[in-house]
Design a protein around this motif. Structure first.
Motif, PDB file in Angstrom:
ATOM      1  N   VAL A   1       0.850  -1.193   0.000  1.00  0.00           N
ATOM      2  CA  VAL A   1       0.000   0.000   0.000  1.00  0.00           C
ATOM      3  C   VAL A   1       0.886   1.243   0.000  1.00  0.00           C
ATOM      4  N   TYR A   2       0.547   2.187  -0.877  1.00  0.00           N
ATOM      5  CA  TYR A   2       1.287   3.444  -0.978  1.00  0.00           C
ATOM      6  C   TYR A   2       0.357   4.623  -0.717  1.00  0.00           C
ATOM      7  N   ARG A   3       0.954   5.681  -0.210  1.00  0.00           N
ATOM      8  CA  ARG A   3       0.266   6.978  -0.220  1.00  0.00           C
ATOM      9  C   ARG A   3       0.578   7.578  -1.579  1.00  0.00           C
ATOM     10  N   ALA A   4      -0.448   7.995  -2.305  1.00  0.00           N
ATOM     11  CA  ALA A   4      -0.246   8.408  -3.695  1.00  0.00           C
ATOM     12  C   ALA A   4      -1.047   9.659  -4.013  1.00  0.00           C
ATOM     13  N   LYS A   5      -0.565  10.384  -5.027  1.00  0.00           N
ATOM     14  CA  LYS A   5      -1.256  11.577  -5.511  1.00  0.00           C
ATOM     15  C   LYS A   5      -1.891  11.253  -6.854  1.00  0.00           C
ATOM     16  N   GLY A   6      -3.189  11.519  -6.945  1.00  0.00           N
ATOM     17  CA  GLY A   6      -3.927  11.227  -8.165  1.00  0.00           C
ATOM     18  C   GLY A   6      -3.736  12.284  -9.228  1.00  0.00           C
ATOM     19  N   PRO A   7      -4.330  12.051 -10.384  1.00  0.00           N
ATOM     20  CA  PRO A   7      -4.129  12.964 -11.520  1.00  0.00           C
ATOM     21  C   PRO A   7      -4.666  14.368 -11.301  1.00  0.00           C
ATOM     22  N   VAL A   8      -5.603  14.531 -10.367  1.00  0.00           N
ATOM     23  CA  VAL A   8      -6.134  15.881 -10.093  1.00  0.00           C
ATOM     24  C   VAL A   8      -5.621  16.398  -8.754  1.00  0.00           C
ATOM     25  N   GLY A   9      -4.556  15.757  -8.224  1.00  0.00           N
ATOM     26  CA  GLY A   9      -3.946  16.210  -6.980  1.00  0.00           C
ATOM     27  C   GLY A   9      -4.531  15.614  -5.727  1.00  0.00           C
ATOM     28  N   ASN A  10      -5.495  14.740  -5.854  1.00  0.00           N
ATOM     29  CA  ASN A  10      -6.107  14.107  -4.675  1.00  0.00           C
ATOM     30  C   ASN A  10      -5.173  13.053  -4.090  1.00  0.00           C
ATOM     31  N   ILE A  11      -5.111  12.984  -2.766  1.00  0.00           N
ATOM     32  CA  ILE A  11      -4.245  12.020  -2.079  1.00  0.00           C
ATOM     33  C   ILE A  11      -5.078  10.798  -1.703  1.00  0.00           C
ATOM     34  N   VAL A  12      -4.599   9.636  -2.103  1.00  0.00           N
ATOM     35  CA  VAL A  12      -5.332   8.389  -1.887  1.00  0.00           C
ATOM     36  C   VAL A  12      -4.376   7.315  -1.385  1.00  0.00           C
ATOM     37  N   ALA A  13      -4.964   6.208  -0.965  1.00  0.00           N
ATOM     38  CA  ALA A  13      -4.176   5.005  -0.709  1.00  0.00           C
ATOM     39  C   ALA A  13      -4.262   4.144  -1.964  1.00  0.00           C
ATOM     40  N   LEU A  14      -3.126   3.667  -2.421  1.00  0.00           N
ATOM     41  CA  LEU A  14      -3.072   2.817  -3.612  1.00  0.00           C
ATOM     42  C   LEU A  14      -2.474   1.477  -3.228  1.00  0.00           C
ATOM     43  N   LYS A  15      -3.188   0.409  -3.485  1.00  0.00           N
ATOM     44  CA  LYS A  15      -2.692  -0.930  -3.185  1.00  0.00           C
ATOM     45  C   LYS A  15      -2.318  -1.629  -4.485  1.00  0.00           C
TER      46      LYS A  15
END
Length: 295
Positions: free
Chosen positions: A22-36
């Motif tokens: 699991v990573y802390r990630a920044k989405g294409p519109v700048g939103n911060i999400v958890a990515l597994k």
């Protein structure tokens, strides 16, 4: 650590398990999400894909962890994004996922106060009731899989979720799986409820689940946590979310009172001794939880 996965910039790794990272990630519109990110080597990834497919039927509820995007399987991985847990280390420049396990570790006595425990229990029960209403079971409820999102407790790590009755292989973590003697069927809503009651025990006792049923009766718990004590003591008798909600609402769940009284008295005798006087008070209180109420 890779720098990107498709349109997501990976900020840091924040969790790793047997099935993925699991990573802390920044989405294409700048939103911060958890990515597994999950490896597609072998067949284990198919189980998680099936869990996601089932979970997406119910994750639109406010009490549920939201899933934003599930990718198609690639040559060697697939990924999905979801709500990010709150930061337990806010203001330090570091990110620590706010899980119950980690939160308890920050407490001097390793336990929640009664108010926190009751609030957490009610919030989680709302989510668990919704899961069960959709014919699903979580199968891995434990402190490490309970997270806070925007200040609300939610059930996380849905990788073992399944349709009730559709799986035969047991799942879960040691101490949170009902023993055969309990009469509770594995991979069932009742098994989820059993694990949930053990989570309540860990949250208010400050002890590992292996120490059940020992706990110290604090003044806070004695004065304000009668319902929590009942949930802990009756965990082998409780069968549904409604039973726990009834206890919290000060209504009796449909449990055999003679068996419950006998169990309460037995647990009272095993509570950790903190001096002869304290032990006497503790045993009298726990054994009398239901006796006093039914007078």
């Amino acid at each position: 650590m890779p720098k990107k996965i498709e349109d997501y910039e990976l900020i840091e790794e924040c969790g790793r398990g047997g099935y993925g990272t699991v990573y802390r990630a920044k989405g294409p519109v700048g939103n911060i999400v958890a990515l597994k990110k999950i490896s597609t080597c072998g067949n284990s990834y198919e189980r998680e894909l099936q869990a996601l497919e089932s979970y997406q039927r119910c994750c639109d509820h406010d009490a549920m962890l939201k899933i934003f995007h599930v990718s198609s399987p690639r040559d060697d991985y697939f990924y999905y994004t979801m709500e990010l847990a709150d930061n337990l280390a806010e203001g330090t420049g570091k990110y620590v996922p706010w899980t119950l396990k980690k939160y308890l570790e920050t407490k001097p006595e390793k336990r929640l106060n009664t108010g926190e425990a009751i609030e957490m229990t009610r919030q989680l029960l709302e989510g668990l009731a919704h899961i069960h209403s959709k014919g699903l079971i979580h199968r891995d409820i434990k402190p490490a899989n309970i997270i806070w999102v925007n200040g609300r407790a939610k059930l996380g790590d849905i990788g073992l979720m399944a349709n009730d009755g559709s799986v035969t292989r047991s799942a879960g973590s040691e101490g949170f799986i009902p023993p055969e003697s309990s009469g509770i069927k594995l991979n069932s809503p009742e098994a989820d409820v059993y694990a949930f009651c053990r989570v309540v025990y860990c949250a208010v006792s400050g002890r590992d689940v292996s120490s059940y049923p020992r706990f110290d009766l604090t003044d806070d718990l004695a004065q304000n946590g009668k319902a929590l004590i009942q949930i802990i003591n009756r965990s082998k008798k409780i069968r549904s979310v409604a039973d726990i909600q009834a206890i919290l609402d000060k209504d009796e769940p449909k449990i055999n009172e003679a068996d419950a009284k006998k169990e309460d008295e037995g647990i009272a005798q095993r509570i950790l001794k903190v001096g002869a006087a304290a032990t006497a008070v503790t045993a009298a209180f726990v054994a009398g939880v239901y006796v006093g109420k039914n007078k």
